[in-house]
Design a protein around this motif. Sequence first.
Motif, short mmCIF file in Angstrom:
data_model
loop_
_atom_site.label_atom_id
_atom_site.label_comp_id
_atom_site.label_asym_id
_atom_site.label_seq_id
_atom_site.Cartn_x
_atom_site.Cartn_y
_atom_site.Cartn_z
N PHE A 75 1.00 -1.29 -0.02
CA PHE A 75 -0.16 0.01 -0.02
C PHE A 75 1.05 1.34 0.10
CE2 PHE A 75 -2.83 -3.01 1.38
CZ PHE A 75 -4.36 -2.72 1.17
N ASN A 76 0.73 2.02 -0.96
CA ASN A 76 1.51 3.36 -0.92
C ASN A 76 0.79 4.44 -0.18
OD1 ASN A 76 -0.52 4.87 -2.46
ND2 ASN A 76 0.58 3.97 -4.62
N PRO A 77 1.35 5.52 0.10
CA PRO A 77 0.62 6.38 0.95
C PRO A 77 -0.71 6.85 0.37
CG PRO A 77 2.95 6.92 0.91
CD PRO A 77 2.66 6.00 -0.18
N GLN A 78 -0.74 7.11 -0.91
CA GLN A 78 -2.26 7.38 -1.65
C GLN A 78 -3.31 6.36 -1.30
OE1 GLN A 78 -2.33 9.13 -5.37
NE2 GLN A 78 -4.57 9.09 -5.34
N ASP A 79 -2.84 5.09 -1.42
CA ASP A 79 -3.66 4.06 -1.15
C ASP A 79 -4.26 3.92 0.37
OD1 ASP A 79 -3.27 2.89 -3.80
OD2 ASP A 79 -1.55 1.66 -2.93
N VAL A 80 -3.11 4.07 1.39
CA VAL A 80 -3.65 4.32 2.74
C VAL A 80 -4.47 5.52 2.98
CG1 VAL A 80 -2.63 4.61 5.10
CG2 VAL A 80 -1.47 3.24 3.39
N SER A 81 -4.19 6.57 2.44
CA SER A 81 -4.81 7.78 2.75
C SER A 81 -6.46 7.77 2.08
CB SER A 81 -4.03 9.10 2.07
OG SER A 81 -5.13 10.33 2.02
N ASN A 82 -6.53 7.32 1.24
CA ASN A 82 -7.76 6.97 0.47
C ASN A 82 -8.55 6.05 1.16
OD1 ASN A 82 -7.26 9.18 -1.68
ND2 ASN A 82 -6.94 7.25 -3.23
N MET A 83 -8.08 4.92 1.59
CA MET A 83 -8.91 3.92 2.11
C MET A 83 -9.40 4.65 3.77
SD MET A 83 -7.46 0.19 3.42
CE MET A 83 -5.98 0.58 4.18
N VAL A 84 -8.48 5.16 4.41
CA VAL A 84 -8.97 5.59 5.67
C VAL A 84 -10.07 6.81 5.39
CG1 VAL A 84 -7.34 4.76 7.13
CG2 VAL A 84 -7.07 7.14 6.27
N TRP A 85 -9.67 7.51 4.48
CA TRP A 85 -10.83 8.67 4.01
C TRP A 85 -12.18 8.10 3.66
CZ3 TRP A 85 -13.94 9.22 -0.19
CH2 TRP A 85 -14.39 10.63 -0.37
N ALA A 86 -12.20 6.81 2.95
CA ALA A 86 -13.38 6.22 2.60
C ALA A 86 -13.88 5.74 3.72
CB ALA A 86 -12.85 4.95 1.66
N PHE A 87 -13.38 4.93 4.53
CA PHE A 87 -14.09 4.58 5.84
C PHE A 87 -14.55 5.56 6.62
CE2 PHE A 87 -11.86 0.62 4.91
CZ PHE A 87 -12.47 -0.18 5.47
N ALA A 88 -13.72 6.62 6.77
CA ALA A 88 -14.49 7.75 7.58
C ALA A 88 -15.54 8.45 6.95
CB ALA A 88 -13.42 8.87 7.79
N THR A 89 -15.63 8.49 5.56
CA THR A 89 -16.51 9.30 4.99
C THR A 89 -18.11 8.45 4.85
OG1 THR A 89 -15.05 10.42 3.52
CG2 THR A 89 -17.19 10.14 2.53
N ALA A 90 -17.80 7.02 4.72
CA ALA A 90 -18.83 6.14 4.78
C ALA A 90 -19.17 5.81 6.24
CB ALA A 90 -18.54 4.69 4.15
N ASP A 91 -18.67 6.43 7.06
CA ASP A 91 -18.96 6.00 8.73
C ASP A 91 -18.94 4.54 8.78
OD1 ASP A 91 -19.54 6.92 11.09
OD2 ASP A 91 -21.59 7.00 11.00
N VAL A 92 -18.02 3.87 8.42
CA VAL A 92 -17.85 2.65 8.70
C VAL A 92 -16.68 2.64 9.66
CG1 VAL A 92 -17.20 0.25 7.70
CG2 VAL A 92 -18.66 1.76 6.44
N HIS A 93 -16.97 1.94 11.03
CA HIS A 93 -15.67 1.97 12.04
C HIS A 93 -15.03 0.85 11.76
CE1 HIS A 93 -17.76 5.26 13.83
NE2 HIS A 93 -18.73 4.77 13.69
N ALA A 94 -13.87 1.04 12.00
CA ALA A 94 -12.65 -0.15 11.64
C ALA A 94 -11.57 0.29 12.46
CB ALA A 94 -12.28 -0.36 10.15
N ASP A 95 -11.73 0.41 13.66
CA ASP A 95 -10.67 0.71 14.76
C ASP A 95 -9.55 -0.11 14.72
OD1 ASP A 95 -12.39 2.52 15.71
OD2 ASP A 95 -13.16 1.18 17.65
N LYS A 96 -9.37 -1.19 14.29
CA LYS A 96 -8.13 -2.27 14.19
C LYS A 96 -7.44 -1.93 13.19
CE LYS A 96 -9.84 -6.22 16.64
NZ LYS A 96 -10.28 -7.71 16.66
#
Length: 125
Positions: A75-96
């Motif tokens: 995962f490059n920095p953009q992959d990681v950034s887009n992934m956490v942005w997507a979880f937060a935007t969709a309001d899907v909690h993935a604490d781990k």
Amino acid sequence: PQDLSNMVWAFATADINTDKLYKMLANEAVHRQLRGFNPQNLSNMIWAFATAGMRSEKLFGMVANEAMQRQLQGFNPQDVSNMVWAFATADVHADKLFWVVANDAVHRQLRGFKPQNISNMIWAF
């Protein structure tokens, strides 16, 4: 995998938001059990779902588990950034997952992260 990822990205980018379409795409990705999906495919897919305002708890859960199993390898920095942005935007909690991402970012000392990547990650947390 890339065909499915590109398709859902294109629909979201074109602002095509129909529940039936996204359910079908999510079901197909889940059916494939994300086999063959690379980090960019995973990231782009859930980015598209979040951008379109669509949720699939099962798909997001599978992506989180897959990213954690891979320990964000590849995962490059953009992959990681887009992934956490997507979880937060969709309001899907993935604490781990967020814990793994935070540790990875610290370990990398944010090397390779552009200001937009950092900004998206901070917003997501």
